[in-house]
Motif scaffolding. Structure first.
Motif, PDB file in Angstrom:
ATOM      1  N   SER B  10       0.846  -1.192   0.000  1.00 53.24           N
ATOM      2  CA  SER B  10       0.000   0.000   0.000  1.00 53.24           C
ATOM      3  C   SER B  10       0.881   1.241   0.000  1.00 53.24           C
ATOM      4  N   VAL B  11       0.511   2.216  -0.811  1.00 53.48           N
ATOM      5  CA  VAL B  11       1.235   3.487  -0.845  1.00 53.48           C
ATOM      6  C   VAL B  11       0.202   4.596  -0.709  1.00 53.48           C
ATOM      7  N   GLY B  12       0.467   5.522   0.195  1.00 51.53           N
ATOM      8  CA  GLY B  12      -0.473   6.628   0.376  1.00 51.53           C
ATOM      9  C   GLY B  12       0.272   7.941   0.533  1.00 51.53           C
ATOM     10  N   TYR B  13      -0.442   9.016   0.243  1.00 46.87           N
ATOM     11  CA  TYR B  13       0.131  10.352   0.430  1.00 46.87           C
ATOM     12  C   TYR B  13      -0.846  11.177   1.247  1.00 46.87           C
ATOM     13  N   GLY B  51      12.449   1.143  -5.069  1.00 50.54           N
ATOM     14  CA  GLY B  51      12.791   1.951  -3.893  1.00 50.54           C
ATOM     15  C   GLY B  51      12.913   3.415  -4.242  1.00 50.54           C
ATOM     16  N   LEU B  52      12.108   3.873  -5.196  1.00 55.81           N
ATOM     17  CA  LEU B  52      12.230   5.261  -5.667  1.00 55.81           C
ATOM     18  C   LEU B  52      11.080   6.148  -5.195  1.00 55.81           C
ATOM     19  N   LEU B  53      10.237   5.633  -4.296  1.00 51.67           N
ATOM     20  CA  LEU B  53       9.125   6.460  -3.831  1.00 51.67           C
ATOM     21  C   LEU B  53       9.655   7.657  -3.054  1.00 51.67           C
ATOM     22  N   PRO B  54       8.981   8.807  -3.169  1.00 44.86           N
ATOM     23  CA  PRO B  54       9.442   9.974  -2.408  1.00 44.86           C
ATOM     24  C   PRO B  54       9.299   9.746  -0.909  1.00 44.86           C
ATOM     25  N   ALA B  55      10.056  10.533  -0.136  1.00 49.33           N
ATOM     26  CA  ALA B  55      10.077  10.334   1.311  1.00 49.33           C
ATOM     27  C   ALA B  55       8.720  10.591   1.940  1.00 49.33           C
ATOM     28  N   THR B  56       7.852  11.367   1.253  1.00 51.55           N
ATOM     29  CA  THR B  56       6.552  11.686   1.833  1.00 51.55           C
ATOM     30  C   THR B  56       5.564  10.533   1.718  1.00 51.55           C
ATOM     31  N   ALA B  57       5.917   9.499   0.939  1.00 53.84           N
ATOM     32  CA  ALA B  57       4.982   8.394   0.743  1.00 53.84           C
ATOM     33  C   ALA B  57       4.896   7.537   1.995  1.00 53.84           C
ATOM     34  N   GLU B  58       3.667   7.128   2.345  1.00 54.83           N
ATOM     35  CA  GLU B  58       3.485   6.198   3.461  1.00 54.83           C
ATOM     36  C   GLU B  58       3.327   4.807   2.852  1.00 54.83           C
ATOM     37  N   VAL B  59       4.304   3.954   3.103  1.00 50.55           N
ATOM     38  CA  VAL B  59       4.334   2.647   2.448  1.00 50.55           C
ATOM     39  C   VAL B  59       4.114   1.541   3.471  1.00 50.55           C
ATOM     40  N   ARG B  60       3.268   0.587   3.125  1.00 45.47           N
ATOM     41  CA  ARG B  60       3.086  -0.602   3.959  1.00 45.47           C
ATOM     42  C   ARG B  60       3.145  -1.834   3.074  1.00 45.47           C
ATOM     43  N   GLY B  61       3.295  -2.997   3.690  1.00 46.20           N
ATOM     44  CA  GLY B  61       3.351  -4.232   2.939  1.00 46.20           C
ATOM     45  C   GLY B  61       4.784  -4.660   2.719  1.00 46.20           C
ATOM     46  N   ARG B  64       9.636  -8.084  -2.060  1.00 44.87           N
ATOM     47  CA  ARG B  64      10.865  -8.874  -1.939  1.00 44.87           C
ATOM     48  C   ARG B  64      11.405  -9.193  -3.316  1.00 44.87           C
ATOM     49  N   PHE B  65      12.690  -8.915  -3.485  1.00 48.56           N
ATOM     50  CA  PHE B  65      13.356  -9.251  -4.743  1.00 48.56           C
ATOM     51  C   PHE B  65      14.376 -10.329  -4.424  1.00 48.56           C
ATOM     52  N   ALA B  66      14.228 -11.495  -5.036  1.00 46.49           N
ATOM     53  CA  ALA B  66      15.095 -12.641  -4.766  1.00 46.49           C
ATOM     54  C   ALA B  66      15.225 -12.856  -3.258  1.00 46.49           C
ATOM     55  N   GLY B  67      14.114 -12.751  -2.564  1.00 45.01           N
ATOM     56  CA  GLY B  67      14.104 -13.028  -1.139  1.00 45.01           C
ATOM     57  C   GLY B  67      14.472 -11.861  -0.247  1.00 45.01           C
ATOM     58  N   GLU B  68      15.031 -10.783  -0.839  1.00 40.03           N
ATOM     59  CA  GLU B  68      15.441  -9.643  -0.009  1.00 40.03           C
ATOM     60  C   GLU B  68      14.351  -8.584   0.020  1.00 40.03           C
ATOM     61  N   GLU B  69      14.121  -8.009   1.189  1.00 35.50           N
ATOM     62  CA  GLU B  69      13.104  -6.983   1.329  1.00 35.50           C
ATOM     63  C   GLU B  69      13.618  -5.668   0.740  1.00 35.50           C
ATOM     64  N   ILE B  70      12.820  -5.019  -0.080  1.00 31.26           N
ATOM     65  CA  ILE B  70      13.230  -3.746  -0.694  1.00 31.26           C
ATOM     66  C   ILE B  70      12.704  -2.570   0.101  1.00 31.26           C
ATOM     67  N   LEU B  71      11.472  -2.668   0.595  1.00 31.75           N
ATOM     68  CA  LEU B  71      10.908  -1.541   1.360  1.00 31.75           C
ATOM     69  C   LEU B  71      11.742  -1.352   2.615  1.00 31.75           C
ATOM     70  N   GLY B  72      12.217  -0.150   2.812  1.00 37.45           N
ATOM     71  CA  GLY B  72      12.998   0.151   4.005  1.00 37.45           C
ATOM     72  C   GLY B  72      14.455  -0.257   3.906  1.00 37.45           C
ATOM     73  N   ALA B  73      14.868  -0.773   2.736  1.00 36.11           N
ATOM     74  CA  ALA B  73      16.280  -1.124   2.582  1.00 36.11           C
ATOM     75  C   ALA B  73      17.131   0.145   2.535  1.00 36.11           C
ATOM     76  N   THR B  74      18.395   0.019   2.926  1.00 36.69           N
ATOM     77  CA  THR B  74      19.264   1.198   2.919  1.00 36.69           C
ATOM     78  C   THR B  74      19.567   1.605   1.477  1.00 36.69           C
TER      79      THR B  74
END
Lengths: 269, 579
Positions: B10-13, B51-61, B64-74
């Motif tokens: 989910s992505v919200g603004y 991982g290109l969403l702007p910082a203002t986006a509220e992301v949930r969910g 995973r790419f090849a098992g690695e989590e992308i949301l919140g990755a450094t």
């Protein structure tokens, strides 16, 4: 309306109200000389809120008078530049082609002249006339306004809603006044708010040179000039009008920026 | 395990939801189409994967790419993924390429940044890649800047840069939307050939693009997945109502009924020539002698790609750009070339509906005033009440309610703005309504409704429609007759049914073959011509189409063909009978 517009506008309005009412409520008048109370520091005891100057005149009343005169000069000068600039720029932009080229080359020529020297020469030649100050400052500022309005008009003229109006059969006057002019308002309002501080600075500069307002009338620029002479010993004479001047300039600049953001956000301009 | 797993994303603004619980997966090497109309959240989903969403986006969910989590990755973890493992092709390559760097140096830096190659090795690899994407003379183009390339070539460079590091997943966000249909087919073929075992997420609003190229498809509506499955199954038996609506819109309405036109000529344009003076006093001939003869109540579609001169022709006949040569006759009377010289009554008879409806409405005026304005000019004797009544009646006709009266243009959706523009144009009861790409900027379902509105109004008002479009499906739905333009000339003119049944000119054939069809069994989107429309500043010698024509011969290069009758059509080709 954004908070910036409300806050800056509110403070400016407050300053103007105080400047208009303050002198009436004070027991002192702006030209009352009192050799027993020269160069007094600010005090609340006998109503000299901002102290007195080297002739014992009340500095609060004189500062408020200075604010009145400074803002009046700036606003009137900006209106002069607004009227000349908008009419000139809109005609040049809408006519386009050769008329536009000729009109804008005239503006370029005026730009090339060292205007502040002309103003100084004018002031020296024709006594120091209140009216002349308005005209002189307005005459400097309309050039920028004309260029901005002309550029806007040129781009608005090519916009599709203007083409749609022409296809409907709208006359050139209707296109200019109903379709182009309302879309210029935003830009013009913002720019006027930004020319006011410019005009204040020019007026202060002229007054500082001793070419501005005549004694015993005064403006913030004249007060700063007088304060410089008393910098040692009676620094309040410099600090108070200088602070007022700087505050007003900043407020107008902030207001202009806030207005520009507000109009940009609507997209149309 | 799938290569990419999106789970309940989910992505919200600021409280507004853009993506609402989207889940789907892409296996290694699989191709998946993500379809939706504007605002359905398809691009937001793609940005989340990178991982290109702007910082203002509220992301949930979770993504995973090849098992690695992308949301919140450094940022450094994402950097290691981008380009080398996940790459993206954007819609507008001019925005995505750096205008201050040559093509070669931009692509070389990608390799250098990821430590894959440097110096002459990088240079060789970049040139090899540019050759693979079909950039002619790659050695030379290596030093070219983005603005020196055509739109299609720029998109090829984008694809080269995306595939340079051999990623496992390629995301293409509307990669061909900004391109002409014949170029679109080339680019889609190229993607197909080059990706090999790279997985593909193809984001598009165009079901036709998906039909022939994706194994599976995911349909988004208002941020939610409404349907997903194998492309063939979804097309054959769509389960969700929204999918059916999308499919219907994409297929277009085939059984439309248009009233037969009256016998008398309404508008007659002959020898129209439109020229512009461009930088350095060069003359650009956008329209080079076009004739058109329209009967009252007849709909003519003018079809062509960018640079064909179709819009210039429309602007010329309306007088917005005065014709350099030729004349326009309306009901027998010749109209002055310049709009400003045309009397008011004549101006009201010819009205235009623009592509960008919002731009054609004064941003400072409310809908009520916009629609009433023609009355203020032409019916000055009407009082306020009568005027308001007419405006309300007209708004109802175009399907808007009185609640829209006080809105400003920026408060309207694209479809609503176009309805207001149509209402304004119809207020003057015009004889000819020119629609310049009037539905090109609209979503499929909205487009169908606007076309239906135009047809209904035409039945009631009995005006003539001249419809300028690049889209053959649209032309088929609105016109009695089609004129195909290429590089400022008519190349074919025929009754709509004849043109679609038996196109005679090679260019018309190419257009028909290249148009993607929403049918997995027969997906269209075939390449049959190479290259792109040349610059009208230097039109080719002889037949303007010969450099791209698959059947070009010696004679085509030397001798310009005339428009002549072939069967029931008018065709500009030397060999129309043989082809």
């Amino acid at each position: 309306m954004s908070r910036g517009i409300k806050v800056c506008g509110g403070i400016l309005l407050g300053i103007v109200v105080v400047a208009l009412l303050g002198p009436m409520l004070s027991p002192h008048s702006y030209d009352q000389v009192n050799f027993d109370a020269q160069l007094m520091a600010p005090t609340t005891s006998d109503g000299h809120l901002f102290g007195t100057d080297d002739l014992g005149r009340d500095l609060f009343v004189r500062s408020m008078l200075g604010v009145q005169v400074t803002i009046l000069v700036a606003v009137v000068a900006s209106i002069v530049s607004l009227v000349i600039g908008v009419v000139y720029g809109a005609i040049a932009g809408y006519a386009g082609g050769r008329v536009d080229a000729l009109m804008m080359r005239f503006v370029d020529t005026l730009y090339a002249l060292p205007f502040i020297f002309f103003v100084i020469l004018l002031m020296v030649a024709f006594e120091r006339n209140f009216l002349l100050i308005f005209v002189a400052i307005g005459a400097i500022n309309w050039l920028d306004m004309a260029r901005i309005v002309r550029g806007q008009t040129l781009s608005l003229r090519e916009r599709e809603f203007v083409e749609a109006a022409r296809l409907m059969g709208a006359s050139p006057a209707r296109v200019l006044f109903r379709h182009i002019a309302p879309n210029l308002v935003g830009v013009v309002v913002v720019y006027v708010t930004l020319t006011i501080p410019q005009a204040i600075l020019v007026e202060s500069f002229l007054s500082f040179l001793g070419l501005g307002i005549q004694e015993p009338q005064t403006s913030l620029g004249s007060l700063v000039y007088a304060g410089v002479a008393q910098m040692e010993g009676a620094s309040h004479m410099l600090l108070i009008p200088a602070t007022l001047l700087a505050t007003i300039l900043l407020l107008f600049n902030f207001l202009g920026d806030a207005l520009r953001d507000a109009f940009d956000a609507r997209g149309g301009v | 395990m799938s290569l990419l797993e999106i789970d309940n994303l989910s992505v919200g603004y600021g409280g507004q939801t853009a993506v609402d619980g989207v889940s789907f997966a892409i296996g290694a090497g699989e191709s998946v189409g993500l379809v939706g109309e504007s605002g359905s959240g398809k691009s937001q989903t793609a940005l989340a994967v990178l991982g290109l969403l702007p910082a203002t986006a509220e992301v949930r969910g979770s993504v995973r790419f090849a098992g690695e989590e992308i949301l919140g990755a450094t940022e450094s973890a994402l950097d290691a993924l981008r380009a080398t493992r996940i790459a993206m092709v954007f819609q507008d390559p001019m925005q995505a390429l750096n205008p201050y760097r040559s093509i070669g140096s931009q692509l070389g830096r990608i390799l250098a940044h990821h430590g894959l190659a440097a110096g002459s090795a990088a240079r060789e690899r970049v040139i090899a890649m540019l050759e693979r994407v079909g950039l002619p003379d790659a050695q030379r183009q290596y030093r070219a800047y983005p603005h020196e390339l055509s739109g299609g070539m720029r998109q090829r460079v984008m694809i080269a840069s995306a595939l340079l590091c051999e990623p496992e997943l390629l995301i293409a966000d509307e990669p061909t939307t900004a391109l002409d249909v014949t170029v679109q087919a080339q680019i889609l073929d190229l993607l197909e050939v080059l990706r090999q075992d790279t997985a593909l997420l193809l984001i598009t609003h165009d079901l036709g693009v998906i039909a022939g190229r994706c194994e599976r498809m995911v349909v988004l509506d208002k941020g939610r997945v409404v349907e997903q499955g194998a492309t063939r199954d979804v097309f054959e038996a769509p389960a969700h109502e929204h999918t059916r609506a999308l499919l219907e819109a994409a297929r277009g309405d085939r059984d439309i009924s248009l009233e037969p036109p009256a016998p008398e000529t309404c508008l007659d344009v002959s020898g129209a020539r439109v020229e512009y003076t461009v930088a350095g006093r060069q003359r650009l001939s956008a329209v080079r002698g076009v004739d058109m003869d329209v009967r009252a109540g007849e709909n003519v579609a003018i079809v062509g790609e960018s640079g064909s001169g179709k819009s210039s022709f429309a602007r010329g006949l309306l007088g917005l750009v005065p014709l350099r040569e030729g004349r326009v006759r309306f009901r027998g009377a010749e109209l002055p070339r310049d709009l400003d010289d045309r009397p008011r009554g004549q101006r009201a008879a010819l009205q235009l509906v623009f592509q960008d409806a919002a731009a054609s409405l004064n941003p400072q005026m409310r809908v009520a005033d916009l629609v009433a304005e023609p009355l203020g000019i032409h019916r000055k004797n009407l009082d306020g009440d009568a005027r308001r009544a007419r405006v309300a009646a007209m708004l109802e006709k175009v399907g808007l309610g009185i609640e829209h009266l006080d809105r400003y243009p920026h408060e309207l959706s694209g479809g609503q703005a176009q309805r207001v523009a149509i209402a304004r144009a119809l207020m003057l009861e015009p004889d000819v309504l020119v629609c310049d790409e009037a539905v090109a900027a609209l979503d499929g379902t909205v487009r169908e409704r606007i076309l239906e509105l135009l047809r209904r109004q035409q039945r009631e008002g009995g005006f003539t429609i001249i419809f300028i479009t690049h889209d053959l499906t649209v032309a088929r739905e609105i016109s009695h007759r089609v004129i195909v333009m290429y590089l400022g000339e008519t190349v074919e003119q025929a009754a709509t049914d004849d043109l679609f049944a038996s196109p005679a000119h090679p260019y018309t054939k190419a257009l028909l073959r290249a148009a993607p069809a929403p049918d997995p069994a027969n997906p269209g989107g075939k390449t049959s011509v190479s290259g792109e429309t040349p610059s009208p500043l230097q039109p080719p010698s002889g037949c303007a189409f010969h450099p791209r024509c698959p059947h070009a011969r010696e004679r085509c290069r030397d001798e310009a063909p005339q428009l002549r009758e072939v069967g029931r059509s008018l065709v500009r080709c030397h060999f129309a009978e043989e082809l």
